[in-house]
Enzyme design. Sequence first.
Site, short mmCIF file in Angstrom:
data_model
loop_
_atom_site.label_atom_id
_atom_site.label_comp_id
_atom_site.label_asym_id
_atom_site.label_seq_id
_atom_site.Cartn_x
_atom_site.Cartn_y
_atom_site.Cartn_z
N GLY A 67 34.32 56.80 34.58
CA GLY A 67 34.60 55.38 34.72
C GLY A 67 33.98 54.83 36.00
O GLY A 67 32.97 55.34 36.49
N GLY A 119 40.57 40.21 35.33
CA GLY A 119 40.76 39.08 36.24
C GLY A 119 39.78 38.94 37.38
O GLY A 119 39.27 37.86 37.65
N GLY A 120 39.47 40.03 38.09
CA GLY A 120 38.55 39.89 39.21
C GLY A 120 38.75 40.95 40.26
O GLY A 120 39.50 41.92 40.09
N ARG A 165 53.21 41.29 41.28
CA ARG A 165 53.33 41.69 39.88
C ARG A 165 54.67 42.33 39.53
O ARG A 165 55.22 42.08 38.47
CB ARG A 165 52.19 42.65 39.53
CG ARG A 165 50.89 41.92 39.29
CD ARG A 165 49.80 42.87 38.89
NE ARG A 165 48.62 42.12 38.48
CZ ARG A 165 47.45 42.67 38.19
NH1 ARG A 165 47.31 43.99 38.27
NH2 ARG A 165 46.43 41.93 37.81
N GLU A 204 41.88 55.08 40.45
CA GLU A 204 43.29 55.03 40.08
C GLU A 204 43.98 56.38 40.17
O GLU A 204 45.21 56.45 40.32
CB GLU A 204 43.43 54.47 38.66
CG GLU A 204 44.86 54.11 38.28
CD GLU A 204 44.96 53.39 36.95
OE1 GLU A 204 46.09 53.18 36.47
OE2 GLU A 204 43.90 53.01 36.39
N SER A 257 42.34 46.71 42.21
CA SER A 257 42.01 47.94 41.49
C SER A 257 40.50 48.11 41.37
O SER A 257 39.95 49.18 41.63
CB SER A 257 42.65 47.96 40.10
OG SER A 257 42.23 46.86 39.34
N LEU A 258 39.79 47.04 40.97
CA LEU A 258 38.34 47.12 40.94
C LEU A 258 37.79 47.38 42.34
O LEU A 258 36.81 48.12 42.50
CB LEU A 258 37.75 45.82 40.38
CG LEU A 258 38.03 45.53 38.90
CD1 LEU A 258 37.42 44.20 38.49
CD2 LEU A 258 37.48 46.64 38.02
#
Length: 559
Positions: free
Chosen positions: A113, A151-152, A377, A474, A489-490
């Site tokens: 990934g 999302g970004g 969140r 992750e 996360s990105l």
Amino acid sequence: MRTGKLKSNEEPKEDPYPESMRESIKKVEQTREERIGKEVDRMNPDEREQVLNKYHPDYREEGMRGLDAGPNQGDQMPLELADLLEAYPAVDPSEVDLTKVDYEVDVLVIGGGGAGTVAALWAIKEGIDPSDILIATKLRHGDANSMMAQGGIQAADREVDSPKAHFLDIVGGGHFANKPELARALAKDAPGILKWHEDLGVMYDKNEDGSMKTLHGGGTSRKRLHSAKDYTGMELMRAIRDEARNQEINVEEFSPAVELLTDSDGTVTGALLYNMETEQYYVVRAKSIVMATGGFGRLHIQEFPTTNHYGATADGLVMSYRAGANLLDMDSVQYHPTGAAFPEQIVGLLVTEKVRGSGAIPVNRDGEAFVFNLEPRDVEAGALIRECYGRDMGVETPTGMKGVWLDTPMIDMIHGEGTFEENLAYIYRLYTRFGIDPTEDPLLVFPTLHYQNGGIEIDDEGRTAVEGLFAGGEVEGGVHGKNRLMGNSLLDYNVFGKRAGISAAKRAKETELGDLTLEHARRYIEELEKAGVDEERRSPMLIPEYRGEEALSRSIDII
């Protein structure tokens, strides 16, 4: 009949929402005008804690247990993960011939990934020849949560922002459980990561003057969310994977690692790969190993649906734990507040936080706004669960699932017609396939299992406690503490994929290839036997089993 505008040549279509849900939508429409321009007050710290303690799944004691074996003995974590960690190796060490080595490389990257691909690219920049790098991945190169993120990515690259402010948001959102040096690295490296992405050709959304478009994310103090419509993850992975192919990095697809290899001192020296087509194992000897297998969403913690890709089954945690790596914050799971709750075909799929960042507000069955739309969140998820099951103000679907409305038509009302379809193209296509137009009708949502907050403990260079083993993305823990903010996360997989790749390359340049043994696995088997663990329990899982009892009862093995 379906409500809303019809094109001149369009026939009326059957309403995708049943009458009971349509009645609730009418209430949402009646209250919409009065909600525009108004915000629900943010919760104070005490209110947030009350919501979390009573309604967030992490706080359900019956969903957790302590470990009886390994470095984290006594630590609480979800039952599903604990059973995988305390399981016997899928491969019997006595049946493996380690004298026949199939690959010898400087850097072995386990996972194809974002984090794994970034690690390989930066290992090359650090001086490792591409032919001396191997990426081993369970599915195809890029089949990962990295591709599915919408999302970004956060980066403090504007004059009104700073990495310091970003750092404070990270640790505040993580309930101050983050390792400070990791949060600092995440915020500090972010602007440089965006510059690298642009050099690779990533097409971020920009204003007419060429400046980056930015939005708020939940729990952030500045607008620092950069995106490519609502398929940011796919756009990043496109550019990163293309660069890996241009560099001619070796990739073995459908060949997950199932066990690490170590020398007599416990240093990681390679891995066993499993070819999912031929069902053969392959032996890899490496000077450095980067673990980048992603998260554990497909364990369906506490039976939640998930946004995660098919291969997210905690393989990296299992292998690293058996080799002696420490795990952090495994009692913390991120449930994204807005997973699809209707129609049934897409339950659990992500409705990106960018939808709320663009102005859509969560409302209950009577059209009442009940929570600030950009709380962190975990708090937002707890508030949605409270509305459905504490206050009984949710909307029930024909299958009995409950959810609340995300009032998506507000986006075009606030920003102008066409805004939703332009900026949230994926969500628009996802729902219109089922006859639901998000610019006309709200979307029913409920929290869905989204992210593994914890993971393998690393330092700020991506090193684990096990010599020769590095981790990024992750699979690693300590960066986000007890809760990850949107867009980090990105950023995480880029920052720590890069740092792990550089560190692995540096070690490889000064290390000789080591001996190959499975002694660590044998020692762990002895520990499991002492703890009385059921010998039928095996891991890693590799692929989740979704066939029901009836289907399994009719299955046969064909030779």
